[in-house]
Motif scaffolding. Structure first.
Motif, PDB file in Angstrom:
ATOM      1  N   ASP A 233      40.322  45.550  43.532  1.00 18.54           N
ATOM      2  CA  ASP A 233      40.644  45.879  44.920  1.00 18.54           C
ATOM      3  C   ASP A 233      39.370  45.775  45.738  1.00 18.54           C
ATOM      4  O   ASP A 233      38.417  46.532  45.542  1.00 18.54           O
ATOM      5  N   ILE A 234      39.335  44.810  46.655  1.00 19.30           N
ATOM      6  CA  ILE A 234      38.120  44.586  47.441  1.00 19.30           C
ATOM      7  C   ILE A 234      38.268  45.048  48.887  1.00 19.30           C
ATOM      8  O   ILE A 234      37.402  44.797  49.716  1.00 19.30           O
ATOM      9  N   THR A 235      39.351  45.763  49.194  1.00 17.09           N
ATOM     10  CA  THR A 235      39.623  46.113  50.594  1.00 17.09           C
ATOM     11  C   THR A 235      38.757  47.254  51.112  1.00 17.09           C
ATOM     12  O   THR A 235      38.527  47.357  52.315  1.00 17.09           O
ATOM     13  N   GLU A 236      38.335  48.163  50.232  1.00 17.33           N
ATOM     14  CA  GLU A 236      37.614  49.369  50.653  1.00 17.33           C
ATOM     15  C   GLU A 236      38.386  50.121  51.743  1.00 17.33           C
ATOM     16  O   GLU A 236      37.808  50.675  52.680  1.00 17.33           O
ATOM     17  N   GLY A 237      39.716  50.110  51.623  1.00 16.46           N
ATOM     18  CA  GLY A 237      40.563  50.811  52.576  1.00 16.46           C
ATOM     19  C   GLY A 237      40.788  50.080  53.880  1.00 16.46           C
ATOM     20  O   GLY A 237      41.422  50.622  54.796  1.00 16.46           O
ATOM     21  N   LEU A 238      40.313  48.855  53.989  1.00 13.33           N
ATOM     22  CA  LEU A 238      40.468  48.082  55.218  1.00 13.33           C
ATOM     23  C   LEU A 238      41.938  47.781  55.478  1.00 13.33           C
ATOM     24  O   LEU A 238      42.682  47.414  54.568  1.00 13.33           O
ATOM     25  N   GLU A 239      42.360  47.936  56.723  1.00 19.72           N
ATOM     26  CA  GLU A 239      43.744  47.641  57.085  1.00 19.72           C
ATOM     27  C   GLU A 239      43.954  46.141  57.207  1.00 19.72           C
ATOM     28  O   GLU A 239      43.039  45.391  57.505  1.00 19.72           O
TER      29      GLU A 239
ATOM     30  N   GLU B 139      26.015  44.879  58.603  1.00 12.75           N
ATOM     31  CA  GLU B 139      24.966  44.898  57.588  1.00 12.75           C
ATOM     32  C   GLU B 139      25.101  46.156  56.738  1.00 12.75           C
ATOM     33  O   GLU B 139      25.359  47.239  57.253  1.00 12.75           O
ATOM     34  N   GLY B 140      24.939  46.004  55.444  1.00 11.77           N
ATOM     35  CA  GLY B 140      25.089  47.123  54.523  1.00 11.77           C
ATOM     36  C   GLY B 140      26.517  47.361  54.072  1.00 11.77           C
ATOM     37  O   GLY B 140      26.746  48.155  53.159  1.00 11.77           O
ATOM     38  N   LYS B 141      27.495  46.706  54.698  1.00 11.90           N
ATOM     39  CA  LYS B 141      28.897  46.848  54.309  1.00 11.90           C
ATOM     40  C   LYS B 141      29.240  45.819  53.231  1.00 11.90           C
ATOM     41  O   LYS B 141      28.617  44.753  53.142  1.00 11.90           O
ATOM     42  N   THR B 142      30.255  46.134  52.423  1.00 12.29           N
ATOM     43  CA  THR B 142      30.613  45.246  51.308  1.00 12.29           C
ATOM     44  C   THR B 142      32.113  44.956  51.235  1.00 12.29           C
ATOM     45  O   THR B 142      32.603  44.466  50.217  1.00 12.29           O
ATOM     46  N   PHE B 143      32.863  45.243  52.315  1.00  6.54           N
ATOM     47  CA  PHE B 143      34.297  45.008  52.264  1.00  6.54           C
ATOM     48  C   PHE B 143      34.621  43.530  52.075  1.00  6.54           C
ATOM     49  O   PHE B 143      33.892  42.647  52.512  1.00  6.54           O
ATOM     50  N   LEU B 144      35.727  43.288  51.392  1.00  9.02           N
ATOM     51  CA  LEU B 144      36.269  41.944  51.133  1.00  9.02           C
ATOM     52  C   LEU B 144      35.301  41.074  50.334  1.00  9.02           C
ATOM     53  O   LEU B 144      35.190  39.867  50.554  1.00  9.02           O
ATOM     54  N   ARG B 145      34.652  41.714  49.366  1.00  5.43           N
ATOM     55  CA  ARG B 145      33.787  41.023  48.401  1.00  5.43           C
ATOM     56  C   ARG B 145      34.023  41.643  47.029  1.00  5.43           C
ATOM     57  O   ARG B 145      34.151  42.862  46.911  1.00  5.43           O
ATOM     58  N   GLY B 146      34.077  40.809  46.003  1.00  5.64           N
ATOM     59  CA  GLY B 146      34.251  41.364  44.667  1.00  5.64           C
ATOM     60  C   GLY B 146      34.125  40.303  43.594  1.00  5.64           C
ATOM     61  O   GLY B 146      34.122  39.095  43.865  1.00  5.64           O
ATOM     62  N   SER B 147      34.011  40.763  42.350  1.00  5.79           N
ATOM     63  CA  SER B 147      33.905  39.903  41.178  1.00  5.79           C
ATOM     64  C   SER B 147      34.853  40.403  40.096  1.00  5.79           C
ATOM     65  O   SER B 147      35.081  41.613  39.971  1.00  5.79           O
ATOM     66  N   GLN B 148      35.401  39.473  39.340  1.00  7.32           N
ATOM     67  CA  GLN B 148      36.227  39.780  38.171  1.00  7.32           C
ATOM     68  C   GLN B 148      35.948  38.747  37.094  1.00  7.32           C
ATOM     69  O   GLN B 148      35.486  37.629  37.374  1.00  7.32           O
ATOM     70  N   ARG B 149      36.237  39.115  35.830  1.00  6.15           N
ATOM     71  CA  ARG B 149      36.137  38.187  34.698  1.00  6.15           C
ATOM     72  C   ARG B 149      37.535  37.681  34.340  1.00  6.15           C
ATOM     73  O   ARG B 149      38.511  38.438  34.339  1.00  6.15           O
ATOM     74  N   THR B 150      37.628  36.399  34.030  1.00  4.80           N
ATOM     75  CA  THR B 150      38.909  35.847  33.600  1.00  4.80           C
ATOM     76  C   THR B 150      39.317  36.440  32.257  1.00  4.80           C
ATOM     77  O   THR B 150      38.471  36.710  31.393  1.00  4.80           O
ATOM     78  N   ASP B 151      40.617  36.642  32.066  1.00  2.00           N
ATOM     79  CA  ASP B 151      41.110  37.183  30.801  1.00  2.00           C
ATOM     80  C   ASP B 151      41.318  36.060  29.788  1.00  2.00           C
ATOM     81  O   ASP B 151      40.903  34.913  30.011  1.00  2.00           O
ATOM     82  N   ARG B 152      41.972  36.363  28.671  1.00  5.92           N
ATOM     83  CA  ARG B 152      42.153  35.372  27.602  1.00  5.92           C
ATOM     84  C   ARG B 152      42.950  34.169  28.068  1.00  5.92           C
ATOM     85  O   ARG B 152      42.802  33.070  27.531  1.00  5.92           O
ATOM     86  N   ALA B 153      43.806  34.372  29.059  1.00  5.89           N
ATOM     87  CA  ALA B 153      44.609  33.265  29.593  1.00  5.89           C
ATOM     88  C   ALA B 153      43.914  32.559  30.751  1.00  5.89           C
ATOM     89  O   ALA B 153      44.503  31.686  31.390  1.00  5.89           O
TER      90      ALA B 153
END
Length: 279
Positions: free
Chosen positions: A59-65, A114-128
């Motif tokens: 979840d990369i929203t950080e509560g953003l509407e 500046e200093g905000k991080t909303f709508l940014r994120g990383s994930q690892r691919t699963d076995r599929a």
């Protein structure tokens, strides 16, 4: 924050059908390896707003509407074999076309995140080879069509840096009907005239479907896990419009390229409808 049912768009099915939105979606399922080798997903410019934060979160929203959107990638090689344990970074602008982590945002370029991080994120691919993010539908900014940035990273190497593009008809409906997305002026750039989208082609057109209280965008990312591509990394913002130079333009020293003129009326509708296949 997920809006209540009463705030979700109504009548969108009719709009999508009228504008031929089904033709704007690309298949998200790789072809069987026995049939043919899959084309690599096109590389595009990184853009000036990437931050290597390695924020491990779905979840990369950080509560953003905004209108809820799930982004689901299937990452595979050209033979259709899934590629597990690869890092995928995702980042995009908010409903008003603003990026976290940077100043000079918004139509007046007077807002700073500046200093905000909303709508940014990383994930690892699963076995599929699957990875997914919970976000909100992105807005737009001058000179660019609606897009979402992503990277696929193998170890310390970015093997794919690209953007994917959402159906113009759906974007048009949300931008004109949803208060959070409405602007004082009309979106000036569509998929059919965005230089980056045109150069990238069909491998980066996301397929979008509706699920309960959200949209789901899917795309197959076909990568060479041993690739060492050259990354097009524009300068950080400062003196240029958001997103860097407009597609196909060459800014003069100290000058800011003019904003593209928004299409109107029947010309705008024609630009959002995909051309019919010949034959």
């Amino acid at each position: 924050m997920t809006p209540p049912d009463s705030q979700l768009p109504l009548g969108r099915r009719g709009l999508l059908a009228a504008l031929g939105a089904a033709g704007l979606s690309a298949s998200a399922r790789p072809a069987p390896a026995a049939q043919r080798r899959l084309p690599l997903t096109a590389q595009t410019t990184e853009g000036p707003y990437y931050l290597d934060l390695a924020l491990d979160r779905r979840d990369i929203t950080e509560g953003l509407e905004g209108v809820p959107l799930d982004v689901r990638f299937t990452v595979c090689d050209t033979a259709g074999r899934p590629l597990p344990k690869l890092r995928v970074d995702l980042w995009h602008c908010d409903m008003q076309g603003r990026y976290s982590g940077f100043g000079e945002q918004g139509d007046d370029r007077a807002q700073s995140f500046e200093g905000k991080t909303f709508l940014r994120g990383s994930q690892r691919t699963d076995r599929a080879g699957i990875v997914s993010f919970g976000t909100v539908y992105p807005g737009w900014y001058a000179g660019r069509t609606t897009h979402i940035h992503f990277k696929v990273i193998n170890g310390a190497r970015a093997v794919l840096t690209s953007q994917f593009f959402l159906p113009d008809a759906l974007s048009e409906f949300l931008y004109t009907q949803m208060p959070l997305y409405q602007r004082a002026r009309m979106r000036d750039t569509l998929n059919s005239v965005d230089g980056i989208a045109l150069k990238a082609g069909g491998t980066v057109l996301g397929a979008v479907r509706e699920e309960r209280q959200r949209y789901v965008a899917t795309l197959a990312l076909v990568v060479d896990p041993a690739a060492v591509p050259v990354i097009d990394r524009p300068p950080r913002p400062g003196g240029l419009p958001p997103g860097g130079p407009f597609p196909g333009s060459t800014p003069l020293s100290g000058a800011r390229p003019p904003r593209p003129r928004a299409l109107e009326g029947s010309a705008r509708i024609r630009a959002m409808v995909p051309p019919r296949a010949e034959g």
